[in-house]
Write an enzyme that holds these catalytic residues in place. Structure first.
Site, mmCIF file in Angstrom:
data_model
loop_
_atom_site.group_PDB
_atom_site.id
_atom_site.type_symbol
_atom_site.label_atom_id
_atom_site.label_comp_id
_atom_site.label_asym_id
_atom_site.label_seq_id
_atom_site.Cartn_x
_atom_site.Cartn_y
_atom_site.Cartn_z
ATOM 1 N N ASP A 30 0.846 -1.190 0.000
ATOM 2 C CA ASP A 30 0.000 0.000 0.000
ATOM 3 C C ASP A 30 0.881 1.239 0.000
ATOM 4 O O ASP A 30 1.949 1.244 0.628
ATOM 5 C CB ASP A 30 -0.925 0.007 1.220
ATOM 6 C CG ASP A 30 -2.145 0.887 1.018
ATOM 7 O OD1 ASP A 30 -1.985 2.131 0.953
ATOM 8 O OD2 ASP A 30 -3.262 0.347 0.916
ATOM 9 N N PHE A 152 -16.707 -11.707 -3.409
ATOM 10 C CA PHE A 152 -18.110 -11.758 -2.993
ATOM 11 C C PHE A 152 -18.186 -11.791 -1.470
ATOM 12 O O PHE A 152 -18.837 -12.643 -0.882
ATOM 13 C CB PHE A 152 -18.798 -12.992 -3.591
ATOM 14 C CG PHE A 152 -18.813 -13.017 -5.092
ATOM 15 C CD1 PHE A 152 -19.759 -12.307 -5.814
ATOM 16 C CD2 PHE A 152 -17.868 -13.740 -5.799
ATOM 17 C CE1 PHE A 152 -19.778 -12.318 -7.193
ATOM 18 C CE2 PHE A 152 -17.874 -13.769 -7.185
ATOM 19 C CZ PHE A 152 -18.832 -13.057 -7.887
ATOM 20 N N LEU A 153 -17.495 -10.863 -0.835
ATOM 21 C CA LEU A 153 -17.389 -10.844 0.619
ATOM 22 C C LEU A 153 -18.452 -9.936 1.235
ATOM 23 O O LEU A 153 -18.678 -8.822 0.770
ATOM 24 C CB LEU A 153 -16.005 -10.350 1.051
ATOM 25 C CG LEU A 153 -14.801 -11.081 0.463
ATOM 26 C CD1 LEU A 153 -13.518 -10.444 0.978
ATOM 27 C CD2 LEU A 153 -14.847 -12.563 0.793
ATOM 28 N N GLU A 155 -19.343 -7.654 4.343
ATOM 29 C CA GLU A 155 -18.725 -7.001 5.491
ATOM 30 C C GLU A 155 -19.351 -7.551 6.769
ATOM 31 O O GLU A 155 -20.559 -7.709 6.866
ATOM 32 C CB GLU A 155 -18.911 -5.480 5.418
ATOM 33 C CG GLU A 155 -18.133 -4.850 4.283
ATOM 34 C CD GLU A 155 -18.152 -3.337 4.333
ATOM 35 O OE1 GLU A 155 -17.983 -2.768 5.435
ATOM 36 O OE2 GLU A 155 -18.340 -2.720 3.285
ATOM 37 N N PHE A 252 -31.860 -11.710 1.979
ATOM 38 C CA PHE A 252 -32.070 -10.362 1.431
ATOM 39 C C PHE A 252 -33.553 -10.032 1.266
ATOM 40 O O PHE A 252 -33.935 -9.248 0.412
ATOM 41 C CB PHE A 252 -31.306 -10.169 0.113
ATOM 42 C CG PHE A 252 -29.822 -10.103 0.302
ATOM 43 C CD1 PHE A 252 -29.176 -8.893 0.451
ATOM 44 C CD2 PHE A 252 -29.070 -11.261 0.382
ATOM 45 C CE1 PHE A 252 -27.808 -8.822 0.661
ATOM 46 C CE2 PHE A 252 -27.691 -11.213 0.588
ATOM 47 C CZ PHE A 252 -27.071 -9.998 0.730
ATOM 48 N N CYS A 263 -20.642 -1.391 -1.527
ATOM 49 C CA CYS A 263 -20.820 -2.151 -2.772
ATOM 50 C C CYS A 263 -22.091 -1.811 -3.535
ATOM 51 O O CYS A 263 -22.033 -1.352 -4.676
ATOM 52 C CB CYS A 263 -20.791 -3.650 -2.474
ATOM 53 S SG CYS A 263 -19.185 -4.252 -1.913
ATOM 54 N N ARG A 331 -20.298 4.226 4.637
ATOM 55 C CA ARG A 331 -20.538 4.635 3.257
ATOM 56 C C ARG A 331 -21.984 4.397 2.847
ATOM 57 O O ARG A 331 -22.492 3.285 2.897
ATOM 58 C CB ARG A 331 -19.574 3.903 2.323
ATOM 59 C CG ARG A 331 -18.171 4.449 2.362
ATOM 60 C CD ARG A 331 -17.195 3.633 1.547
ATOM 61 N NE ARG A 331 -16.874 2.346 2.174
ATOM 62 C CZ ARG A 331 -15.962 1.493 1.719
ATOM 63 N NH1 ARG A 331 -15.291 1.781 0.614
ATOM 64 N NH2 ARG A 331 -15.730 0.364 2.354
#
Length: 437
Positions: A30, A152-153, A155, A252, A263, A331
């Site tokens: 980074d 496809f994580l 959080e 969902f 996302c 976010r």
């Protein structure tokens, strides 16, 4: 296998730590010196359950290291993952790919041997083609193959998702690159995780299509919840009734204040821009984005209605600020729109969150933050449950009711049965149930 992970954000850090836990030799790179210094001291830049222990264990084992030196990080790596940010570009909603292309150029300059250059970042269709062009331009002599391997994580459950994935999608039509990717994910073979090989463009689109579909399910059940309130039905029972159909599934389908996070908002917008450029409109996704944006603001109006239609001078305590539990990510969190709507209506807003206060503070002007939910609720005219953190699932409702100025509780996640709110002396308002509990 030696792996280089370019970027130590959410995806890069979790992926790098998990790959090292599989036994690979991983270097995370980074440009942010302060972030790398903190990681070397065991301080995580994000909150993700179990991540600090996973990182510490693999650092001690010598399998995971951190550096700002990309050239050193890439040296000898057989798989080089690009996991940098792709935020929505200001003004038009397109994904900002400048970090991806910048990383690709630096990687090309640093290559020392054959390698798969793997885009782990979420990128629009055709991004891999441009990365390939950059590699050919900078290092025409290099044996490097560009692969798409979307993440496809979830959080809050990212480590479990990485180690026990529903599927692993790999976009490449080059057999040498495919063999490298098989070796990267070989430790997962015992878990029988499906390894799906596709074309690169197919893999890139799969990520966006998956997120758009999940966002659609959330938005669909939220609109059904609105109808339930008016006609006297219970959205939780409706969700169970349709979710038991294997063709639909139960995930969902939990009504709430709208989706947020890193996302869904970004990826649905980027998908729409891709479709626009391709002159193939996605009307369903367009509606999902519009409905979700309107819903988050409408939740603020719902609280004002619970206050009798006038929030001027009222004190409102928001419990849970992050877009979902088990993360500090703010976010596009629904709480941001709710706070704005309440403040526009003249209310004074308080906030509590177990992990997100430091992230919320610069985003929520004139909000008073508290370190526990009971202190936030004391003297309030209304309490609003915004995020379903575990610590908010078993509150002493009677204690809250006794200390409030007005016993109004708006449950935007349907955590509590209406009868429990009533028994505690609270006037309860929820999502997708008759207008008053």
């Amino acid at each position: 296998m030696r792996i280089a992970m370019i970027g130590t954000g959410y995806v890069g850090l979790v992926s790098g730590a998990c790959f090292s836990d599989f036994g690979h030799d991983v270097v995370c790179v980074d440009k942010d010196e302060s972030k790398i210094d903190a990681l070397k001291r065991g301080i995580m830049p994000i909150y993700e359950p179990g991540l600090d222990r996973l990182v510490a264990s693999n650092v001690r084992g010598g399998r995971l290291s951190f550096t700002t030196d990309l050239k050193a990080g890439v040296d000898g790596a057989e798989a080089i993952f690009i996991a940098v940010g792709t935020p929505s570009r200001r003004g038009d909603g397109h994904a900002d790919l400048s970090y991806v292309f910048g990383a690709a150029r630096e990687i090309a300059e640093a290559l020392t041997g054959p390698a798969a250059i793997v885009t782990k970042s979420t990128v629009p269709v055709g991004t891999g083609d441009e990365v390939e062009r950059i590699l050919a331009e900078v290092r025409p002599d290099a044996r490097a193959w560009v692969v798409s391997n979307p993440e496809f994580l979830r959080e809050g459950a990212a480590i479990e998702d990485f180690k026990r994935p529903d599927r692993i999608v790999v976009g490449t039509e080059n057999e040498e690159a495919a063999e490298i990717m098989r070796e990267v994910y070989r430790p997962l073979y015992l878990n029988k995780a499906p390894l799906l090989f596709t074309s690169r463009r197919t893999a890139e689109l799969t990520k966006y299509a998956a997120n758009a579909f999940l966002a659609t399910k959330i938005t669909f059940i939220n609109e059904i919840a609105d109808l339930c309130e008016v006609v006297g039905a219970d959205v939780q029972q409706v969700s169970r009734g349709i979710g038991l159909d294997n063709r639909i599934g139960s995930k969902f389908l939990h009504a709430g204040p709208g989706y947020g996070g890193s996302c869904f908002p970004k990826d649905t917008l980027a998908l729409l821009k891709t479709a626009e450029d391709a002159e193939t409109p996605l009307r369903i996704v367009e509606s999902v984005v519009a409905v979700n944006d309107a819903r988050k603001r409408a939740m603020g109006r719902k609280v004002i209605q619970a206050l009798g239609g006038d929030a001027r001078g009222a004190v409102v305590a928001l419990l849970g600020l992050t877009f979902k539990p088990n993360t500090d990510d703010m976010r596009d969190a629904p709480s941001l729109s709710i706070v704005q709507a309440l403040q526009d209506g003249g209310a004074r807003v308080r906030g509590f969150d177990p992990e997100g206060i430091e992230q919320a503070r610069p985003l929520m002007a004139d909000v008073d933050f508290f370190d526990n939910p009971y202190a936030a609720a004391e003297g309030a005219d209304a309490v609003v449950l915004v995020t379903e953190w575990d610590v908010l699932r078993a509150l002493d409702l009677g204690r809250i009711a006794r200390t409030m100025k007005q016993p109004i509780l708006v449950d935007l996640r349907n955590i509590y049965p209406p009868q429990d709110l009533e028994a505690a002396g609270l006037k309860g308002y929820s999502i997708g149930r008759p207008l008053r509990a």
